[in-house]
Design a protein around this motif. Structure first.
Motif, PDB file in Angstrom:
ATOM      1  N   UNK A   1      23.199  67.872  58.111  1.00 15.82           N
ATOM      2  CA  UNK A   1      23.302  69.161  58.828  1.00 15.82           C
ATOM      3  C   UNK A   1      21.973  69.503  59.091  1.00 15.82           C
ATOM      4  N   UNK A   2      21.135  69.796  58.175  1.00 13.76           N
ATOM      5  CA  UNK A   2      19.776  70.130  58.340  1.00 13.76           C
ATOM      6  C   UNK A   2      18.898  69.207  58.949  1.00 13.76           C
ATOM      7  N   UNK A   3      19.067  67.988  59.016  1.00  8.57           N
ATOM      8  CA  UNK A   3      18.182  66.989  59.693  1.00  8.57           C
ATOM      9  C   UNK A   3      18.564  66.782  61.011  1.00  8.57           C
ATOM     10  N   UNK A   4      19.781  67.238  61.482  1.00  9.04           N
ATOM     11  CA  UNK A   4      20.131  67.068  62.811  1.00  9.04           C
ATOM     12  C   UNK A   4      20.110  68.555  63.704  1.00  9.04           C
ATOM     13  N   UNK A   5      20.261  69.402  63.012  1.00  7.49           N
ATOM     14  CA  UNK A   5      20.277  70.825  63.693  1.00  7.49           C
ATOM     15  C   UNK A   5      18.854  71.130  64.121  1.00  7.49           C
ATOM     16  N   UNK A   6      17.694  70.747  63.139  1.00  8.42           N
ATOM     17  CA  UNK A   6      16.334  70.962  63.210  1.00  8.42           C
ATOM     18  C   UNK A   6      15.863  70.614  64.589  1.00  8.42           C
ATOM     19  N   UNK A   7      15.768  69.208  64.848  1.00  8.85           N
ATOM     20  CA  UNK A   7      15.040  68.855  66.109  1.00  8.85           C
ATOM     21  C   UNK A   7      16.154  69.206  67.501  1.00  8.85           C
ATOM     22  N   UNK A   8      17.367  69.398  67.050  1.00  2.00           N
ATOM     23  CA  UNK A   8      18.231  69.355  68.275  1.00  2.00           C
ATOM     24  C   UNK A   8      18.455  70.898  68.931  1.00  2.00           C
ATOM     25  N   UNK A   9      18.339  71.843  68.051  1.00  2.00           N
ATOM     26  CA  UNK A   9      18.393  73.198  68.487  1.00  2.00           C
ATOM     27  C   UNK A   9      17.358  73.954  68.621  1.00  2.00           C
ATOM     28  N   UNK A  10      16.024  73.301  68.794  1.00  2.00           N
ATOM     29  CA  UNK A  10      15.185  73.946  69.388  1.00  2.00           C
ATOM     30  C   UNK A  10      13.863  74.020  68.349  1.00  2.00           C
ATOM     31  N   UNK A  11      12.781  74.637  68.832  1.00  3.62           N
ATOM     32  CA  UNK A  11      11.406  74.301  67.758  1.00  3.62           C
ATOM     33  C   UNK A  11      11.492  75.306  66.764  1.00  3.62           C
TER      34      UNK A  11
ATOM     35  N   UNK B   1      13.909  73.960  63.955  1.00  5.06           N
ATOM     36  CA  UNK B   1      13.388  72.984  63.399  1.00  5.06           C
ATOM     37  C   UNK B   1      12.053  73.497  62.466  1.00  5.06           C
ATOM     38  N   UNK B   2      11.325  74.539  62.966  1.00  7.92           N
ATOM     39  CA  UNK B   2      10.420  75.188  62.012  1.00  7.92           C
ATOM     40  C   UNK B   2      11.070  75.875  60.615  1.00  7.92           C
ATOM     41  N   UNK B   3      12.089  76.586  60.818  1.00  6.98           N
ATOM     42  CA  UNK B   3      13.109  76.920  59.687  1.00  6.98           C
ATOM     43  C   UNK B   3      13.261  75.807  58.519  1.00  6.98           C
ATOM     44  N   UNK B   4      13.783  74.626  59.332  1.00  4.50           N
ATOM     45  CA  UNK B   4      14.130  73.482  58.572  1.00  4.50           C
ATOM     46  C   UNK B   4      13.096  72.858  57.811  1.00  4.50           C
ATOM     47  N   UNK B   5      12.126  72.750  58.417  1.00  7.96           N
ATOM     48  CA  UNK B   5      10.641  72.249  57.900  1.00  7.96           C
ATOM     49  C   UNK B   5      10.075  73.357  56.682  1.00  7.96           C
TER      50      UNK B   5
ATOM     51  N   UNK C   1      16.050  61.699  64.404  1.00  9.99           N
ATOM     52  CA  UNK C   1      16.623  62.614  65.633  1.00  9.99           C
ATOM     53  C   UNK C   1      15.826  62.747  66.516  1.00  9.99           C
ATOM     54  N   UNK C   2      14.311  63.207  65.918  1.00  9.77           N
ATOM     55  CA  UNK C   2      13.291  63.375  66.977  1.00  9.77           C
ATOM     56  C   UNK C   2      13.039  62.352  68.246  1.00  9.77           C
TER      57      UNK C   2
ATOM     58  N   UNK D   1      27.907  62.454  69.647  1.00  7.05           N
ATOM     59  CA  UNK D   1      28.111  61.254  70.389  1.00  7.05           C
ATOM     60  C   UNK D   1      26.725  60.335  70.278  1.00  7.05           C
ATOM     61  N   UNK D   2      25.520  60.984  70.256  1.00  3.15           N
ATOM     62  CA  UNK D   2      24.325  60.206  70.397  1.00  3.15           C
ATOM     63  C   UNK D   2      23.460  60.069  69.161  1.00  3.15           C
ATOM     64  N   UNK D   3      23.419  61.016  68.497  1.00  3.42           N
ATOM     65  CA  UNK D   3      22.351  61.095  67.340  1.00  3.42           C
ATOM     66  C   UNK D   3      23.194  60.624  66.027  1.00  3.42           C
ATOM     67  N   UNK D   4      24.372  61.114  65.543  1.00  3.65           N
ATOM     68  CA  UNK D   4      25.034  60.639  64.375  1.00  3.65           C
ATOM     69  C   UNK D   4      25.159  59.269  64.209  1.00  3.65           C
ATOM     70  N   UNK D   5      25.621  58.590  65.265  1.00  3.23           N
ATOM     71  CA  UNK D   5      26.106  57.117  65.365  1.00  3.23           C
ATOM     72  C   UNK D   5      24.840  56.236  64.791  1.00  3.23           C
ATOM     73  N   UNK D   6      23.521  56.797  65.381  1.00  2.00           N
ATOM     74  CA  UNK D   6      22.326  55.822  65.119  1.00  2.00           C
ATOM     75  C   UNK D   6      21.642  56.340  63.869  1.00  2.00           C
ATOM     76  N   UNK D   7      22.059  57.322  63.202  1.00  2.48           N
ATOM     77  CA  UNK D   7      21.535  57.528  61.885  1.00  2.48           C
ATOM     78  C   UNK D   7      22.529  57.458  60.739  1.00  2.48           C
ATOM     79  N   UNK D   8      23.447  56.800  60.983  1.00  2.00           N
ATOM     80  CA  UNK D   8      24.257  56.364  59.818  1.00  2.00           C
ATOM     81  C   UNK D   8      23.961  55.364  58.854  1.00  2.00           C
TER      82      UNK D   8
END
Length: 288
Positions: free
Chosen positions: A104-114, A117-121, A170-171, A195-202
């Motif tokens: 959840x955190x690894x995907x929403x960080x870069x996907x939903x804006x800086x 992502x700054x909060x997740x980091x 994800x980045x 559709x694009x991110x989750x299949x690649x990080x499995x």
């Protein structure tokens, strides 16, 4: 005749010179069998099987008691299997929870804006700034200890490494052409993530989740050993090791040796599987 002999020798060599794929499959099958056997065996061990037998206390390892007996005559093999199955269940639950948090955190960080992502980091750095064992102890104490406290504590401290791996992947995906095309077509962030991110990080998720498991069970055992995890009446490996410390100076080495060795072997076996899977998904080593 020479060609036939040569072909037979090559077949024998090929059987012994297994590649990474074959070794990985064999190690997974071996651990899977061992894992299921321990869980089933441990589930059938009830409180009645851990009965007190004072005349047989401190029996050395023998055919009748393979791991010996403890200070009240309980069979150490039975206690070790029960404790190992309990540690495995806790490790599985904590690993699953940590993996979900990391995804959840690894995907929403870069996907939903800086800002997100700054909060997740910042959150990752915050958790990493404090030793895992200390955080697990504090969380366990705050939740009153026991199974719930130790699971939440271990799960809340083992998601950071996987989150960092997923975030970097994800980045890179967000900078790819097909992701940018999806954005231009008006696709939402949720669509891109699904559709694009989750299949690649499995593949990365699988490898790191496997590697989290040994860390989870070792942290559970260490915190329980210190007295901040599972209660003393639970037959956990940490409890067994903590109790055995009182008798090591008297020469009763088997009380700590076999439980500790079994925990280390399980951790090493899972760690080896994780590294083999990592070699399989690495293009440089996948076809060796």
């Amino acid at each position: 005749m020479e060609s036939i002999t040569g072909s037979k020798n090559n077949e024998k060599k090929s059987l012994f010179n297994l590649g990474v794929r074959e070794k990985t499959i064999l190690s997974i099958l071996a651990f899977g069998f061992f894992f299921i056997a321990i869980l089933i065996w441990g589930s059938f061990i009830k409180a009645d099987n851990l009965y007190v037998d004072l005349p047989n206390k401190f029996q050395t390892p023998s055919l009748s008691h393979l791991f010996g007996t403890d200070w009240v005559g309980r069979d150490m093999l039975t206690r070790t299997i029960k404790g190992l199955s309990l540690s495995m269940k806790i490790g599985l639950l904590a690993t699953l929870t940590s993996t979900i948090i990391a995804i959840i955190l690894g995907i929403i960080g870069p996907t939903f804006g800086r800002r997100v992502d700054a909060v997740v980091t910042w959150f990752i750095d915050l958790v990493l700034s404090v030793p895992h064992t200390l955080v697990v102890i504090l969380i366990s104490i705050a939740m009153g200890g026991g199974l719930k406290g130790i699971v939440v504590g271990v799960a809340a401290t083992h998601w950071t490494s996987l989150t960092r791996v997923i975030r970097v992947e994800v980045m890179q995906i967000m900078e790819s052409d097909y992701t940018k095309i999806s954005k231009n077509f008006g696709k939402s962030n949720w669509y891109i993530a699904k559709e694009h991110i989750l299949p690649h990080v499995i593949p990365q998720i699988i490898v790191n989740a496997v590697l989290i498991f040994p860390h989870a069970i070792l942290h559970e055992a260490s915190v329980t050993f210190l007295g901040f995890g599972l209660p003393p009446h639970e037959p956990a490996i940490g409890v067994i090791l903590s109790e055995s410390m009182k008798y090591l100076t008297s020469g009763y080495w088997w009380l700590a040796f076999f439980p500790g060795l079994s925990l280390i072997l399980v951790s090493m076996m899972v760690d080896k599987i994780g590294k083999n899977i990592e070699q399989l998904i690495n293009p440089k080593t996948a076809y060796k």
